[in-house]
Design a protein around this motif. Structure first.
Motif, PDB file in Angstrom:
ATOM      1  N   HIS A 103       0.841  -1.200   0.000  1.00  0.00           N
ATOM      2  CA  HIS A 103       0.000   0.000   0.000  1.00  0.00           C
ATOM      3  C   HIS A 103       0.880   1.255   0.000  1.00  0.00           C
ATOM      4  O   HIS A 103       0.671   2.175  -0.795  1.00  0.00           O
ATOM      5  N   HIS A 107       1.665   4.588  -2.829  1.00  0.00           N
ATOM      6  CA  HIS A 107       1.778   6.039  -2.607  1.00  0.00           C
ATOM      7  C   HIS A 107       3.039   6.568  -3.302  1.00  0.00           C
ATOM      8  O   HIS A 107       3.005   7.621  -3.938  1.00  0.00           O
ATOM      9  N   CYS A 201      -5.962   9.356   2.810  1.00  0.00           N
ATOM     10  CA  CYS A 201      -5.939   7.895   2.805  1.00  0.00           C
ATOM     11  C   CYS A 201      -6.313   7.374   4.182  1.00  0.00           C
ATOM     12  O   CYS A 201      -5.796   7.842   5.180  1.00  0.00           O
ATOM     13  N   HIS A 205      -0.238   1.933   6.732  1.00  0.00           N
ATOM     14  CA  HIS A 205       1.048   2.201   6.063  1.00  0.00           C
ATOM     15  C   HIS A 205       2.215   1.806   6.956  1.00  0.00           C
ATOM     16  O   HIS A 205       2.071   1.767   8.175  1.00  0.00           O
TER      17      HIS A 205
END
Ligand SMILES: [Zn+2]
Length: 236
Positions: A103, A107, A201, A205
């Motif tokens: 994920h 980004h 978001c 992360h």
């Protein structure tokens, strides 16, 4: 019913205690959880709920409920749980950590391929973004090298909250056309990778992008006029 989302402030929680608040055909609701419900392209968590007796209830998937911050833990088979029972939660950490690394890698990649994002998905073994871009501008080797060069900077990620009004005043923050930022309660959560990325978001992360290691581009293909898909996997 509302569940306290523990993964929002600490994505590294592998276990926690929680109380059952409801059990129904759609799933099990808890007063707090470390299980991430599917959303923003990221798959829902799996894991187990341990009863005081030691009995383990396998959770196959996690989804959002109808209310804001409600989470449905979906058991692999029918469950004997009762409301108010105390449980120990354990997520499948290996799977979740792979999701967090991939994920966060998306980004970073979204700053290498500069184009509107029209879709995305993150599963434990691969992830993809779809861009509204000409195919001729997508070079797998270049995307891989530039993304890995940014990852090698080892930046710490930060969570930033802004009001919905602030987000409305800065529409350039929203790169993803297909997924609207998670809203509710008047504020929006952003992920900042200093010097690299800033966008709304609600996902999980890694703390430092160096944890991604490196990525490789699996394939680039056209999924339609406005969807040019770049699929990646972890290289390490
Ligand atoms: Zn994210």
């Amino acid at each position: 019913m509302t569940t306290e989302l523990l993964f929002r402030s600490d994505a590294y929680l592998k276990t926690a205690q929680a109380q059952v608040i409801a059990v129904h055909e759609r799933g099990i609701e808890l007063d707090r959880t470390i299980f991430y419900p599917m959303g923003g392209g990221q798959m829902g968590d799996s894991g187990v709920l341990l009863r005081a007796s030691g009995e383990a209830i396998a959770i196959a998937d996690t989804r959002k409920g109808d209310a804001i911050d409600s989470v449905l833990h979906i058991a692999a088979s029918s469950t004997p749980l009762e409301p108010w029972e105390m449980l120990t939660l354990e997520i499948d950490w290996q799977r979740r950590y792979a999701l967090m690394r991939l994920h966060t890698a998306l980004h970073v990649m979204s700053c290498v391929v500069v184009a509107p994002v029209t879709g995305g998905n993150i599963s434990p073994d691969k992830a993809r973004l779809d861009f509204d871009i000409d195919m001729s501008r997508l070079d797998a080797e270049k995307i891989e090298q530039e993304t890995n060069a940014l990852i090698a900077r080892g930046a710490e990620t930060e969570t930033v909250w802004i009001t919905e009004e602030e987000l409305d005043a800065r529409p350039e923050l929203v790169k993803t056309m297909s997924v609207q930022p998670p809203r509710g309660g008047g504020r929006v959560r952003l992920l900042r990778i200093p010097g690299i990325d800033l966008q709304p978001c609600g996902g999980t992360h890694v703390k430092n992008i160096a944890e991604i290691g490196a990525i490789r581009v699996l394939k680039i293909r056209s999924e339609g006029r406005r969807n040019k898909r770049v699929e990646i996997a972890l290289a390490t």
